[in-house]
Write a protein that holds these residues in place. Sequence first.
Motif, short mmCIF file in Angstrom:
data_model
loop_
_atom_site.label_atom_id
_atom_site.label_comp_id
_atom_site.label_asym_id
_atom_site.label_seq_id
_atom_site.Cartn_x
_atom_site.Cartn_y
_atom_site.Cartn_z
N ARG A 9 -3.95 17.71 11.83
CA ARG A 9 -4.75 16.94 12.98
C ARG A 9 -4.05 16.09 13.86
N LEU A 10 -2.96 16.48 14.37
CA LEU A 10 -2.13 16.01 15.43
C LEU A 10 -2.86 15.43 16.47
N THR A 68 4.38 0.40 -10.80
CA THR A 68 3.07 0.00 -10.01
C THR A 68 3.29 -0.88 -8.77
N ASP A 69 4.70 -1.47 -8.75
CA ASP A 69 5.10 -2.37 -7.71
C ASP A 69 5.31 -1.55 -6.52
N VAL A 70 5.58 -0.18 -6.46
CA VAL A 70 6.46 0.37 -5.35
C VAL A 70 5.32 1.59 -5.08
N ILE A 71 4.67 2.13 -5.84
CA ILE A 71 3.86 3.42 -5.27
C ILE A 71 2.70 2.95 -4.16
N LEU A 72 2.06 1.77 -4.19
CA LEU A 72 1.30 1.29 -2.96
C LEU A 72 2.07 1.16 -1.83
N SER A 73 3.15 0.21 -1.89
CA SER A 73 4.01 0.17 -0.79
C SER A 73 4.37 1.30 -0.22
N VAL A 74 4.71 2.47 -0.97
CA VAL A 74 5.34 3.58 0.02
C VAL A 74 4.15 4.37 0.38
N ALA A 75 2.96 4.49 -0.16
CA ALA A 75 1.79 5.08 0.50
C ALA A 75 1.43 4.27 1.63
N ASP A 76 1.60 2.92 1.71
CA ASP A 76 1.43 2.16 2.90
C ASP A 76 2.33 2.65 4.08
N LEU A 77 3.49 2.66 3.58
CA LEU A 77 4.65 2.99 4.60
C LEU A 77 4.19 4.58 5.42
N TYR A 78 3.91 5.13 4.54
CA TYR A 78 3.50 6.88 4.79
C TYR A 78 2.39 6.70 5.88
N ALA A 79 1.29 5.70 5.54
CA ALA A 79 0.09 5.74 6.38
C ALA A 79 0.46 5.10 7.80
N ASP A 80 1.33 4.23 7.81
CA ASP A 80 1.83 3.73 9.08
C ASP A 80 2.38 4.57 9.83
N ILE A 129 2.23 8.05 9.61
CA ILE A 129 1.30 9.10 9.79
C ILE A 129 0.40 8.82 10.86
N GLY A 130 -0.23 7.48 10.78
CA GLY A 130 -0.98 7.09 11.77
C GLY A 130 -0.87 6.91 13.15
N THR A 131 0.50 7.00 13.28
CA THR A 131 1.01 7.14 14.68
C THR A 131 0.67 8.55 15.40
N PHE A 132 0.69 9.59 14.64
CA PHE A 132 0.67 11.00 14.96
C PHE A 132 -0.66 11.56 14.96
N THR A 133 -1.82 10.87 14.22
CA THR A 133 -3.06 11.61 14.08
C THR A 133 -3.94 10.20 14.16
N ASP A 134 -5.11 10.58 14.68
CA ASP A 134 -6.04 9.65 14.49
C ASP A 134 -7.11 9.82 13.28
N HIS A 135 -6.89 10.41 12.23
CA HIS A 135 -7.67 10.95 11.20
C HIS A 135 -6.69 10.61 9.75
N VAL A 136 -6.42 9.27 9.72
CA VAL A 136 -5.31 9.32 8.37
C VAL A 136 -6.45 9.08 7.31
N ASP A 137 -6.02 9.98 6.31
CA ASP A 137 -6.59 10.11 4.93
C ASP A 137 -5.72 9.29 3.93
N GLU A 170 -7.46 -0.09 -3.17
CA GLU A 170 -8.62 0.77 -2.85
C GLU A 170 -8.75 1.41 -1.78
N ALA A 171 -8.02 1.07 -0.87
CA ALA A 171 -7.96 1.84 0.74
C ALA A 171 -7.22 3.32 0.40
N PHE A 172 -6.43 3.37 -0.48
CA PHE A 172 -5.65 4.51 -1.03
C PHE A 172 -6.29 5.14 -2.19
N ASP A 173 -7.49 4.50 -2.63
CA ASP A 173 -7.94 5.11 -3.71
C ASP A 173 -6.97 5.07 -5.07
N ILE A 174 -6.21 4.11 -5.11
CA ILE A 174 -5.23 3.90 -6.51
C ILE A 174 -5.61 2.80 -7.17
#
Length: 385
Positions: free
Chosen positions: A41-42, A241-253, A255-263, A349-353
């Motif tokens: 959904r680019l 548990t100190d890193v997974i959330l940080s990596v997910a947040d980086l991905y979202a940052d 990906i959110g540039t290139f889609t208006d539908h970040v999951d 919670e935003a990442f359902d983690i």
Amino acid sequence: MPTVTDIKTLAVEQTGLTDFGDDSFEEGLAILLSALDTEARLNQRGQAFLYPRIIGYLAQRLQVEDWYRRHPEIDEFPIVAPVIGLGLPRTGSTALSMLLAQDPDVRYLRRWESSQPCPPPSTVVGVDPRVPPDKGEMVGTRYHVPADAHGPMECHELMALDFKSHLFQSFAQVPAYSTWLVEKADLTMTLAYQRRVMKLLQWGEPTRPWRLKCPSHVLWLDAVSQVFPDARFVMTHRDPTDVILSVADLYADIIGTFTDHVDRPYIGRLNVEHWSLGMDRALRFREDAAEDRFYDIDFRAMQADPIGEVTGLYSWLGQPVTDEFAARMGSWWTYAAAEREASSHADPEAFDIDLDQVRPRFARYTDRADRWTTRPARTGVPHGD
């Protein structure tokens, strides 16, 4: 949706070249293009960024093959005993790779050449136009090429030349591609092509040992070992548990540039699944008589005594840390400490983690990591079991 043939045609038109070398890249490219069309959904910016980038990787591949056609002697100079950094992201591996890059007697993948390996750097007269004049490319809200354009880059972009790389799932939500990548893709040809490009990059330069870094290699260590049978590994460790959330947040940052539908829940699941699988595979690889090829560094130890940790690694490698190398490491660490940004804290919670559910998936790894990084004083002898 552009097809593989469409993309190849555009790369040929861009370069005037026609030989892509081995066709191993076509399967990954086809799956990626399909996933971008049906899943990502680019938005307009995403399409304007990703498709030219994909064409660019094929254009670089055409140029790599053209250099080999004109200079087959490039293949005569081997890649000997590279040291490869790996482990979970956000475990101090970037700082370690920057410290290792301060050694004037090693070769590493420089940021400005990773996405454009052609022409070989030794053939460029004067200032190389690939070196960015500023902080480089901003994606999302962060610069993803730090101010030191000459610093080390991970292997992702060289792997992208064969279209089997974690890089693409950090740009777009492509579940079909991501599943294929870890469940079915054979990375042997990908890494063999990376080696081919590394030979091109070192051609015409003084012979120096390579230092590489790519956290994702934990997923494909069998293939890495097949292509680089004399490689040694430095693995950095930190509580998952100190890193997974940080990596997910980086991905979202990004990906959110290139889609208006970040999951975000999908991004959370993706990272938990890939990195827990990576740790399981790394454990199996190490247990299969490979422990003596690994040197382990705990994140806290790196923060407390970075130069001491590198000195321990070099002792294990049987190599000295020269005065110049130590001084350069000290200067870089002081500079980096002053420039380091404050850590951000994403909402699980935003990442359902649920971190309490994440811990059991990494339990066997964390137990082994504790053992690997709490050895007696190092003596230069490999410290596997």
